[in-house]
Enzyme design. Structure first.
Site, PDB file in Angstrom:
ATOM      1  N   SER A 312       0.803  -1.215   0.000  1.00 22.84           N
ATOM      2  CA  SER A 312       0.000   0.000   0.000  1.00 22.84           C
ATOM      3  C   SER A 312       0.840   1.271   0.000  1.00 22.84           C
ATOM      4  O   SER A 312       1.394   1.641  -1.030  1.00 22.84           O
ATOM      5  CB  SER A 312      -1.025  -0.026   1.137  1.00 22.84           C
ATOM      6  OG  SER A 312      -0.441  -0.127   2.391  1.00 22.84           O
ATOM      7  N   ASP A 323       8.996   5.183 -11.043  1.00 27.60           N
ATOM      8  CA  ASP A 323       8.485   5.781 -12.285  1.00 27.60           C
ATOM      9  C   ASP A 323       9.237   7.054 -12.655  1.00 27.60           C
ATOM     10  O   ASP A 323       9.410   7.374 -13.837  1.00 27.60           O
ATOM     11  CB  ASP A 323       6.995   6.094 -12.140  1.00 27.60           C
ATOM     12  CG  ASP A 323       6.117   4.879 -12.384  1.00 27.60           C
ATOM     13  OD1 ASP A 323       6.660   3.773 -12.526  1.00 27.60           O
ATOM     14  OD2 ASP A 323       4.883   5.038 -12.421  1.00 27.60           O
ATOM     15  N   LYS A 337      -1.160  -4.046  -3.521  1.00 33.13           N
ATOM     16  CA  LYS A 337      -2.433  -3.524  -3.008  1.00 33.13           C
ATOM     17  C   LYS A 337      -2.638  -2.127  -3.569  1.00 33.13           C
ATOM     18  O   LYS A 337      -2.005  -1.179  -3.144  1.00 33.13           O
ATOM     19  CB  LYS A 337      -2.458  -3.487  -1.489  1.00 33.13           C
ATOM     20  CG  LYS A 337      -3.785  -2.980  -0.967  1.00 33.13           C
ATOM     21  CD  LYS A 337      -3.829  -2.964   0.526  1.00 33.13           C
ATOM     22  CE  LYS A 337      -5.178  -2.427   0.964  1.00 33.13           C
ATOM     23  NZ  LYS A 337      -5.387  -1.030   0.532  1.00 33.13           N
TER      24      LYS A 337
END
Length: 426
Positions: A312, A323, A337
């Site tokens: 999470s 990214d 998750k």
């Protein structure tokens, strides 16, 4: 793979999730009349009706379900609590849960960093329903005893856990500090018994130190959970390490089950100069994007350690930095998750946690049930995990994942130094 990940540390049936907001528990009961049991049932239905992420409500006639439960006669809160739990269960969402006042206070204590128990992070295996250990918390009774990730708890004080609701299992594990609980663990083909003494679990969201390597001095930061105090502690850690003139960082998110969304956003901004951190999409497909504040504390090379226990909020942070090419990820694939929960306190001190949105990484990746793959995969054998726990050598060069992170960080530091030399015409 596990679909549900439970908050460690208090052994309460609460999920280690991204929680929207910074305070989970605000008593609404002070100075106000208490709602009737029927009013409580209807209040929970109304909250779900307005906010739950799945507008089909698990392909059910949600209004008919309201009629079914509101038409009942209730003579006690206990009956209302049972009805609410039945109603919530119809959603088929293990991340959406109702908590009675005692459980809800424990949830609040966990996120606040005030914990008690034996220090286990638990999950229910989606296929076998077995009560399974995701990870023990460093320094806790479970950690010191040698309980490992993927151990299956088959008995609690001699009581077989098969078929036992996870909430019931949790209540059997928790208890007064100083008392004992006996857990029978299945590890592969072997069965082991651990007698643990319950204790207060002191959670220090950020642990850090320096280590001198061939590439110079580096800073090691371990983040066990995204609590309310984690951002402030992370800020202090980075500032302290910057003053010690470290040349790069290893950020350890292994076995970090997540926590508060706001904490993950603040911590991401300490590493990112600009750009997106995460996007949330609600039931109406409305997208909210969260960006870095533009005031990072350091731009030095960064490597992040992740594993199947990183979930999470950990995945939001790791995904954003990966990214953005801000960090290299080392370890194994994360938990997976990609859902966001909100917590609603109720009038009598109980509370509801419900899924309100899905989240995506800056590049639009949906990591739910998939996880984030590291840039450099380094898996640990069971023997290695056990040795690291018993010898307390996590985050040292005896830790293969950490050693790999240091090796990659050394290359990043060296390439940065070479780039600077070329800029200067040397």
């Amino acid at each position: 793979m596990f679909k549900q990940k439970l908050l460690i540390k208090i052994e309460l049936a609460v999920i280690a999730v991204i929680l929207v907001g910074t305070s989970l528990y605000t008593s609404k009961a002070l100075g106000k009349p208490q709602p009737s049991p029927k009013q409580m049932v209807d209040e929970v239905w109304q909250i779900l009706d307005k906010n739950y992420v799945d507008v089909s409500f698990n392909h059910q006639d949600w209004k008919a379900i309201r009629q079914q439960y509101v038409s009942r006669s209730y003579t006690s809160k206990k009956q209302a609590y049972g009805a609410i739990q039945e109603m919530v269960a119809k959603l088929g969402d293990r991340y959406t849960e109702f908590f009675d006042p005692q459980e809800f206070q424990a949830l609040n204590n966990d996120i606040s960093g005030n914990l008690s128990g034996v220090g286990l992070e638990l999950a229910e295996n989606e296929k076998t329903k077995a009560l399974t250990v995701i990870a023990p918390i460093a320094g806790t009774p479970a950690f010191k005893a040698g309980i490992l990730p993927e151990d299956v708890i088959v008995q609690i004080n001699g009581q077989i856990t098969q078929g036992m609701k996870i909430e019931d299992a949790v209540k059997r594990i928790i208890g007064p500090v100083g008392t004992k609980v006996v857990l029978t663990i299945q590890r592969g083909n072997q069965s082991q018994t651990f007698q643990l003494t319950r204790a207060n679990i002191a959670i220090h969201p950020v642990i850090y130190n320096t280590q001198t390597t061939s590439a110079g001095k580096i800073g090691y930061i371990r983040l066990p959970e995204f609590t309310q105090t984690a951002p402030a502690e992370m800020h202090r850690a980075i500032e302290a390490l910057e003053k010690q003139q470290v040349q790069g960082y290893v950020l350890d998110l292994r076995s970090d089950p997540g926590g508060l969304l706001d904490a993950s956003l603040q911590i991401a901004s300490m590493w990112l100069k600009e750009g997106a951190i995460v996007s949330l999409v609600n039931r109406d497909q409305v997208k909210d994007s969260y960006n870095a504040s533009g005031h990072p504390l350091t731009n030095k090379p960064l490597v992040i350690l992740v594993d199947k226990g990183s979930a999470s909020a950990s995945e939001i942070l790791a995904g954003a930095l990966q990214d953005d090419n801000r960090a290299t990820l080392v370890g194994t694939r994360t938990f997976g998750k990609g859902l966001v929960q909100s917590v609603e306190p109720l009038e009598d001190g109980s509370g509801l946690k419900l899924t309100i949105a899905k989240y995506y990484t800056p590049k639009g990746r949906d990591i739910n049930h998939v996880g984030i793959a590291p840039d450099i995969t380094v898996a640990l054998t069971e023997a290695q995990q056990k040795a690291l726990v018993q010898n307390q050598t996590l985050g040292t060069l005896a830790d293969p994942q950490y050693a790999s992170a240091v090796a990659d960080l050394s290359k990043l530091i060296q390439s940065g130094a070479n780039h600077l030399s070329l800029q200067r015409g040397q």
